[in-house]
Design an enzyme around this catalytic site. Sequence first.
Site, PDB file in Angstrom:
ATOM      1  N   LYS A 157       0.963  -1.206  -0.061  1.00  0.00           N
ATOM      2  CA  LYS A 157       0.014   0.079   0.019  1.00  0.00           C
ATOM      3  C   LYS A 157       0.912   1.196   0.102  1.00  0.00           C
ATOM      4  O   LYS A 157       1.956   1.007   0.432  1.00  0.00           O
ATOM      5  CB  LYS A 157      -1.095  -0.079   1.163  1.00  0.00           C
ATOM      6  CG  LYS A 157      -0.121   0.333   2.436  1.00  0.00           C
ATOM      7  CD  LYS A 157      -1.405   0.367   3.422  1.00  0.00           C
ATOM      8  CE  LYS A 157      -1.718   1.473   4.332  1.00  0.00           C
ATOM      9  NZ  LYS A 157      -0.486   2.170   4.886  1.00  0.00           N
ATOM     10  N   ASP A 186      -1.994  -5.826   2.663  1.00  0.00           N
ATOM     11  CA  ASP A 186      -2.478  -5.227   3.643  1.00  0.00           C
ATOM     12  C   ASP A 186      -2.013  -5.938   5.040  1.00  0.00           C
ATOM     13  O   ASP A 186      -2.729  -7.195   5.388  1.00  0.00           O
ATOM     14  CB  ASP A 186      -3.903  -5.202   3.865  1.00  0.00           C
ATOM     15  CG  ASP A 186      -4.488  -4.164   4.977  1.00  0.00           C
ATOM     16  OD1 ASP A 186      -3.934  -4.557   6.100  1.00  0.00           O
ATOM     17  OD2 ASP A 186      -5.414  -3.626   4.890  1.00  0.00           O
ATOM     18  N   HIS A 187      -1.107  -5.508   5.770  1.00  0.00           N
ATOM     19  CA  HIS A 187      -0.394  -6.167   6.574  1.00  0.00           C
ATOM     20  C   HIS A 187      -1.309  -6.617   7.674  1.00  0.00           C
ATOM     21  O   HIS A 187      -0.981  -7.716   8.376  1.00  0.00           O
ATOM     22  CB  HIS A 187       1.024  -5.767   7.027  1.00  0.00           C
ATOM     23  CG  HIS A 187       0.782  -4.690   8.030  1.00  0.00           C
ATOM     24  ND1 HIS A 187       0.551  -3.607   7.738  1.00  0.00           N
ATOM     25  CD2 HIS A 187       0.999  -4.675   9.485  1.00  0.00           C
ATOM     26  CE1 HIS A 187       0.405  -2.667   8.870  1.00  0.00           C
ATOM     27  NE2 HIS A 187       0.677  -3.346   9.995  1.00  0.00           N
ATOM     28  N   LYS A 191      -1.811 -10.730  10.382  1.00  0.00           N
ATOM     29  CA  LYS A 191      -1.761 -10.596  11.836  1.00  0.00           C
ATOM     30  C   LYS A 191      -2.540 -11.805  12.310  1.00  0.00           C
ATOM     31  O   LYS A 191      -3.776 -12.036  11.829  1.00  0.00           O
ATOM     32  CB  LYS A 191      -2.352  -9.655  12.492  1.00  0.00           C
ATOM     33  CG  LYS A 191      -1.285  -8.086  12.436  1.00  0.00           C
ATOM     34  CD  LYS A 191      -1.995  -6.969  13.193  1.00  0.00           C
ATOM     35  CE  LYS A 191      -1.141  -5.804  12.688  1.00  0.00           C
ATOM     36  NZ  LYS A 191       0.095  -5.492  13.527  1.00  0.00           N
ATOM     37  N   GLU A 225      -2.372   4.477  18.053  1.00  0.00           N
ATOM     38  CA  GLU A 225      -1.023   4.268  18.390  1.00  0.00           C
ATOM     39  C   GLU A 225      -0.469   5.499  19.086  1.00  0.00           C
ATOM     40  O   GLU A 225      -0.723   6.395  19.047  1.00  0.00           O
ATOM     41  CB  GLU A 225      -0.153   4.533  16.676  1.00  0.00           C
ATOM     42  CG  GLU A 225      -0.920   3.275  15.738  1.00  0.00           C
ATOM     43  CD  GLU A 225       0.052   3.725  14.515  1.00  0.00           C
ATOM     44  OE1 GLU A 225       1.057   2.956  14.227  1.00  0.00           O
ATOM     45  OE2 GLU A 225      -0.251   4.425  13.686  1.00  0.00           O
ATOM     46  N   ASP A 244      -4.274   6.284   5.294  1.00  0.00           N
ATOM     47  CA  ASP A 244      -3.235   5.631   5.810  1.00  0.00           C
ATOM     48  C   ASP A 244      -3.818   4.249   6.683  1.00  0.00           C
ATOM     49  O   ASP A 244      -3.268   3.233   6.516  1.00  0.00           O
ATOM     50  CB  ASP A 244      -2.392   6.158   6.694  1.00  0.00           C
ATOM     51  CG  ASP A 244      -0.996   5.631   7.232  1.00  0.00           C
ATOM     52  OD1 ASP A 244      -0.562   5.002   6.371  1.00  0.00           O
ATOM     53  OD2 ASP A 244      -0.815   5.527   8.500  1.00  0.00           O
ATOM     54  N   HIS A 249      -6.540  -1.034   6.757  1.00  0.00           N
ATOM     55  CA  HIS A 249      -6.653  -1.871   7.709  1.00  0.00           C
ATOM     56  C   HIS A 249      -7.949  -1.865   8.604  1.00  0.00           C
ATOM     57  O   HIS A 249      -8.469  -3.061   8.872  1.00  0.00           O
ATOM     58  CB  HIS A 249      -5.687  -1.515   8.889  1.00  0.00           C
ATOM     59  CG  HIS A 249      -4.101  -1.428   8.289  1.00  0.00           C
ATOM     60  ND1 HIS A 249      -3.957  -1.944   6.997  1.00  0.00           N
ATOM     61  CD2 HIS A 249      -3.155  -0.550   8.517  1.00  0.00           C
ATOM     62  CE1 HIS A 249      -2.496  -1.593   6.900  1.00  0.00           C
ATOM     63  NE2 HIS A 249      -2.313  -0.692   7.751  1.00  0.00           N
ATOM     64  N   LYS A 349      -2.761   8.722  15.506  1.00  0.00           N
ATOM     65  CA  LYS A 349      -1.571   8.711  16.165  1.00  0.00           C
ATOM     66  C   LYS A 349      -1.451   9.633  17.477  1.00  0.00           C
ATOM     67  O   LYS A 349      -2.071  10.699  17.641  1.00  0.00           O
ATOM     68  CB  LYS A 349      -0.321   9.385  15.168  1.00  0.00           C
ATOM     69  CG  LYS A 349      -0.362   8.350  13.962  1.00  0.00           C
ATOM     70  CD  LYS A 349       0.857   8.610  13.137  1.00  0.00           C
ATOM     71  CE  LYS A 349       0.654   7.533  11.882  1.00  0.00           C
ATOM     72  NZ  LYS A 349       1.136   5.960  12.043  1.00  0.00           N
ATOM     73  N   LYS A 354      -0.912   2.202  22.273  1.00  0.00           N
ATOM     74  CA  LYS A 354      -0.838   1.080  20.992  1.00  0.00           C
ATOM     75  C   LYS A 354      -1.549   0.127  21.449  1.00  0.00           C
ATOM     76  O   LYS A 354      -1.216  -0.827  21.926  1.00  0.00           O
ATOM     77  CB  LYS A 354       0.598   0.939  20.676  1.00  0.00           C
ATOM     78  CG  LYS A 354       0.573  -0.117  19.629  1.00  0.00           C
ATOM     79  CD  LYS A 354       2.166  -0.185  18.770  1.00  0.00           C
ATOM     80  CE  LYS A 354       1.930  -0.949  17.565  1.00  0.00           C
ATOM     81  NZ  LYS A 354       1.174  -0.538  16.363  1.00  0.00           N
TER      82      LYS A 354
HETATM   83  C1  BG6 Z   1       0.915   1.298   8.367  1.00  0.00           C
HETATM   84  C2  BG6 Z   1       0.755   2.858   8.337  1.00  0.00           C
HETATM   85  O1  BG6 Z   1      -0.042   0.571   7.530  1.00  0.00           O
HETATM   86  O2  BG6 Z   1       0.365   0.530   9.666  1.00  0.00           O
HETATM   87  C3  BG6 Z   1       1.458   3.119   9.753  1.00  0.00           C
HETATM   88  O3  BG6 Z   1       1.074   3.028   7.163  1.00  0.00           O
HETATM   89  C4  BG6 Z   1       0.994   2.442  10.715  1.00  0.00           C
HETATM   90  O4  BG6 Z   1       1.349   4.560   9.569  1.00  0.00           O
HETATM   91  C5  BG6 Z   1       1.087   1.080  10.665  1.00  0.00           C
HETATM   92  O5  BG6 Z   1       1.836   3.176  11.688  1.00  0.00           O
HETATM   93  C6  BG6 Z   1       0.561   0.411  11.906  1.00  0.00           C
HETATM   94  O6  BG6 Z   1       0.790  -1.022  11.951  1.00  0.00           O
HETATM   95  P1  BG6 Z   1       0.889  -1.615  13.270  1.00  0.00           P
HETATM   96  O7  BG6 Z   1       0.970  -3.178  12.596  1.00  0.00           O
HETATM   97  O8  BG6 Z   1       2.042  -1.441  13.889  1.00  0.00           O
HETATM   98  O9  BG6 Z   1      -0.457  -1.643  13.780  1.00  0.00           O
END
Ligand code: BG6
Length: 508
Positions: A157, A186-187, A191, A225, A244, A249, A349, A354
């Site tokens: 992305k 989309d990481h 998870k 975060e 973002d 997500h 943010k 977190k």
């Molecule tokens: C990313 C965003 O896709 O996900 C970042 O671009 C964000 O801004 C991050 O910090 C958060 O990922 P995670 O896995 O730390 O929740």
Amino acid sequence: MSNGVQAQPAVLVIFGAAGDLTWRKLMPALFDLFLDGRLGEQFAVLGVDKHPMTHDEYVTHLAEGVTRFCRPGRWDEDRWKAFARHLLDYVEADFDDPKAFQELAGRLNELDGRWDGRPTRVFYLATAPSLVEMVTRQLGRAGLAGDVDRARLVVEKPFGHDLASARALNAMLTGVFAEHQIYRIDHYLGKETVQNILAFRFANALFEPIWDRRYIDHVQITVSEQVGVEHRGGYYEHAGALRDMVQNHLLQVLCLIAMEPIISFDADEIRTKKVDVLRAIRPIAKGEVPRLAVRGQYAGGWLQGEKAVAYRQEDGVAADSSTETFAALKLFVDNWRWQDVPFYLRTGKRLPAKVSEVFIQFRPVPHQAFPAAAVQDWRPNLLMIRIQPDEGIVLRFQAKHPGPQMHLSPVDMRFDYQKAFKAAAPEAYETLLLDVMRGDATLFMRADQVEAAWSVVMPVLDVWGDSAPADFPNYRAGDWGPEAAQVLIASDGRAWLAPSLDDDGQGA
Ligand code: BG6
């Protein structure tokens, strides 16, 4: 989704091999996969980047990243040396140089001869988004996209900046690679706890019968975060929280919560069920944006005893920036299951913690039979799905307080990943890389998913883009976003639930 299996013979070509993503995420994940015996002997990485570096410098640079970011306690010099034998080469090349791609094709053909079978070829675009088109087209021109069974393209992305650019990007990508060859990351989907939402919902008979508007009052999804924009001000200025985090997500998590039961565990079946959710989200009329969406930007403040600067003072950020670092939305999914059940989403943010968490708030019992004195502490059932950290699921229900009188109070039944499985969950990138190499696209975004997700947020982006916020910055670093976010939910007589398993779940 990876299930205790090994990747087939594979060559991974990383464009952007000298960059941050390779250093911080890809190599540590590959090293962990290697340690777990997932990669096999017939596995190689070719790094491509324009940064001048010798092979030895490249390997030393990667080793540094791996020591810092592989799973805790796993770094081992000898195992690293064994792994590093698979780092075939670092190729210094300009991505606009067609000759470099012809040479790459030659190199890959040569590898074909060395191994039994024809290895899968994974082209990983770990580059700046502006280079995606150039590299993709070069791969096509060098004849590296044509083998539809074994050539795969991995794209990170952002998938576009809005619906129109996402469509253009998809048209470009699918003009070179077939859709089934394209793996959009989309990481969040990698998870373990996000994947577990499917297992929780569809491998258990208990919850599905009450998973609808008759029993569920509302759903909250919080992804908060503590970090600011870190070194990514330049990118973030043009993105903001909605692009973002929400467009990808948070909406993906919403899909997993709201989707209909799957018929089979097939990649396209799962993805189609998710697209159905996105298409059912009630379009936000532009006039409704102020009522249904809230934006915020952090001012300076204090977080965990440290001073945090305001967003507008971060590197690469304009002194009068209108970019939102916080977004909250109220959405509805217009179908039989979810009609009129609000889904409240928020992300930001520089928030106090977190944490990524989903709350399923059930309705009160239909008739309260207990005497008033018994139910002073009474709360409707609540299911908390903790995506990170302290991964787990908590079900809150009423219990009788010990003693002579009938007095009810909420208690928690907890499932904790670490305790239950006594094993650390793999990092999202481990799962995703292994899945690409194995050709399992379940956890990757299809073109139609990406476009449907953009359609959901477009009215908000348009309205916000047309009117600069008058009140930015409107929350202090360390607060739960602007006051308007409280109003968004309070005007429905509800409150954000505190994203913590340890407190009483009320009133953040
Ligand atoms: C990313 C965003 O896709 O996900 C970042 O671009 C964000 O801004 C991050 O910090 C958060 O990922 P995670 O896995 O730390 O929740």
